[in-house]
Design an enzyme around this catalytic site. Structure first.
Site, PDB file in Angstrom:
ATOM      1  N   HIS A 131      -5.196  -8.571   0.949  1.00 41.14           N
ATOM      2  CA  HIS A 131      -4.576  -7.764   1.552  1.00 41.14           C
ATOM      3  C   HIS A 131      -4.656  -6.587   2.161  1.00 41.14           C
ATOM      4  O   HIS A 131      -3.552  -5.445   2.320  1.00 41.14           O
ATOM      5  CB  HIS A 131      -3.613  -7.098   0.080  1.00 41.14           C
ATOM      6  CG  HIS A 131      -2.681  -8.541  -0.307  1.00 41.14           C
ATOM      7  ND1 HIS A 131      -1.712  -9.032  -0.292  1.00 41.14           N
ATOM      8  CD2 HIS A 131      -2.828  -8.587  -2.280  1.00 41.14           C
ATOM      9  CE1 HIS A 131      -2.066  -9.638  -0.657  1.00 41.14           C
ATOM     10  NE2 HIS A 131      -2.005  -9.676  -2.061  1.00 41.14           N
ATOM     11  N   PRO A 180       3.788   4.728  -5.186  1.00 45.44           N
ATOM     12  CA  PRO A 180       3.043   5.986  -5.250  1.00 45.44           C
ATOM     13  C   PRO A 180       4.012   6.865  -5.224  1.00 45.44           C
ATOM     14  O   PRO A 180       4.824   7.198  -3.906  1.00 45.44           O
ATOM     15  CB  PRO A 180       2.015   5.974  -3.323  1.00 45.44           C
ATOM     16  CG  PRO A 180       2.745   4.859  -2.964  1.00 45.44           C
ATOM     17  CD  PRO A 180       3.806   4.355  -3.298  1.00 45.44           C
ATOM     18  N   GLU A 181       4.916   8.187  -6.212  1.00 48.06           N
ATOM     19  CA  GLU A 181       5.731   8.936  -5.678  1.00 48.06           C
ATOM     20  C   GLU A 181       3.775  10.216  -5.028  1.00 48.06           C
ATOM     21  O   GLU A 181       2.668  10.282  -5.128  1.00 48.06           O
ATOM     22  CB  GLU A 181       6.123   9.213  -6.641  1.00 48.06           C
ATOM     23  CG  GLU A 181       6.572   8.056  -7.609  1.00 48.06           C
ATOM     24  CD  GLU A 181       7.813   8.045  -8.324  1.00 48.06           C
ATOM     25  OE1 GLU A 181       8.275   9.489  -8.991  1.00 48.06           O
ATOM     26  OE2 GLU A 181       7.622   7.472  -9.035  1.00 48.06           O
ATOM     27  N   ARG A 193       2.682  -5.836   0.633  1.00 53.85           N
ATOM     28  CA  ARG A 193       4.084  -6.392   0.552  1.00 53.85           C
ATOM     29  C   ARG A 193       3.758  -4.985   2.301  1.00 53.85           C
ATOM     30  O   ARG A 193       5.344  -5.735   2.700  1.00 53.85           O
ATOM     31  CB  ARG A 193       5.262  -5.518  -0.377  1.00 53.85           C
ATOM     32  CG  ARG A 193       5.867  -6.387  -1.417  1.00 53.85           C
ATOM     33  CD  ARG A 193       6.316  -5.190  -2.304  1.00 53.85           C
ATOM     34  NE  ARG A 193       7.551  -5.557  -2.235  1.00 53.85           N
ATOM     35  CZ  ARG A 193       8.435  -4.720  -2.979  1.00 53.85           C
ATOM     36  NH1 ARG A 193       8.312  -3.702  -3.824  1.00 53.85           N
ATOM     37  NH2 ARG A 193       9.880  -4.906  -2.629  1.00 53.85           N
TER      38      ARG A 193
END
Length: 278
Positions: A93, A2-3, A112
């Site tokens: 996750h 995400p930016e 991650r």
DNA sequence: CACCAGACCTGTCCGC
DNA sequence: TGCGGACAGGTCTGGT
């Protein structure tokens, strides 16, 4: 993933879902994602408190809570915050689950596990170092052509890594930095203090333009990004260079190239973005 | 100060 | 099918 446009998209939804809700309980499935305080203290600070508002600063999501604490989430590469109106079954996750007073849940998932979560009280601001040193954001009043001119002249560094430096400008990431340089016609290896006044004006305009377009399109989804409803963005359909190496440029037809700058891949059109030797 | 490599992690894809 | 390497929307640390 995400930016700034992705985080902004998430925050806009979360605001409508979360404002006024009480967090009854938090399930910490992966304690190391909580960077401050300890997982136990984190739960104690959060549980029973209401969410007063949802704010964003750069790529940080800030939830102000009753009791004086602020819940801070940085999604890093693969973090997601998804609101489930009905209590969800735990997915692979999922790392944190906030159970809300209306039976809904806010789930933090992160493939991650690079994301960072904090709950700060007054005086603990230094626990989130990156939040202390942010430059101005695109589309803000402080982000003017003059500002950009001044910081570019004051430094001698490659423009691509500079755009990724959050203390320089806050909110850009690898996608929007590459796209902004393309729109401005500036090669990513150009040096900040080599840019002409004209080029800086173009870059200023381009940065605002790509960020605004990203927000309008609900973000860019390549793989992991989802908004607070678990849906994809659509800005990936409007990119010119990012991950387009080997394809013809949509403006001039030359082949888009990829190179590594500052440890990150940079995508650019050798026809439209010149002057790498300056 | 600018620039690197490496670290933190998991998953996917590609070549052999 | 398996294995190794490269790579991924980010940021921090420690070295030159």
């Amino acid at each position: 993933m995400p930016e700034m446009p992705e985080v902004e998209t998430i925050c806009r939804s979360l605001e409508t879902y979360l404002t006024g809700r009480r967090i009854d309980r938090v399930e910490v499935l992966l304690p190391r994602q909580i960077k401050w305080p300890s997982a136990e203290e984190f739960a104690a600070r959060v549980e029973g408190e209401k969410i007063l508002n949802v704010k964003r600063r750069a790529k940080y999501i800030l939830l102000e809570l009753t009791g004086g604490s602020t819940l801070i989430v940085h999604l890093r590469m693969t973090g997601r915050l998804v609101y489930h109106a009905d209590a969800p079954t735990t997915a692979k996750h999922d790392r944190l689950i906030f159970r809300l007073d209306n039976g809904a849940a806010l789930v933090y998932a992160d493939t991650r596990t690079l994301g960072a979560i904090y709950c700060l009280r007054l005086g603990e601001e230094s626990r989130v170092k990156g939040l202390q040193t942010l430059g101005p954001e695109p589309l803000s009043a402080e982000f003017t052509p003059e500002f950009l001119k001044n910081i570019c002249a004051a430094k001698h560094r490659k423009i691509k890594p500079a755009l990724l430096d959050q203390s320089f400008i806050a909110g850009l990431g690898n996608i929007y930095a590459d796209e902004a340089l393309f729109l401005a016609g500036i090669h990513p290896l150009r040096t900040t203090d080599s840019l002409t006044a004209r080029e800086i004006e173009e870059l200023h305009r381009a940065v605002n333009e790509v960020i605004a377009a990203g927000i309008k399109d609900g973000g860019t989804t390549f793989r992991d990004y989802q908004n607070a409803e678990g849906q994809k963005g659509s800005h990936q359909d409007h990119l010119f260079v990012y991950q387009k190496d080997g394809e013809p440029c949509q403006k001039c037809g030359q082949t888009i190239e990829r190179m590594v700058i500052g440890g990150r891949s940079a995508h650019f059109c050798p026809g439209c973005q010149r002057g790498e030797t300056l």
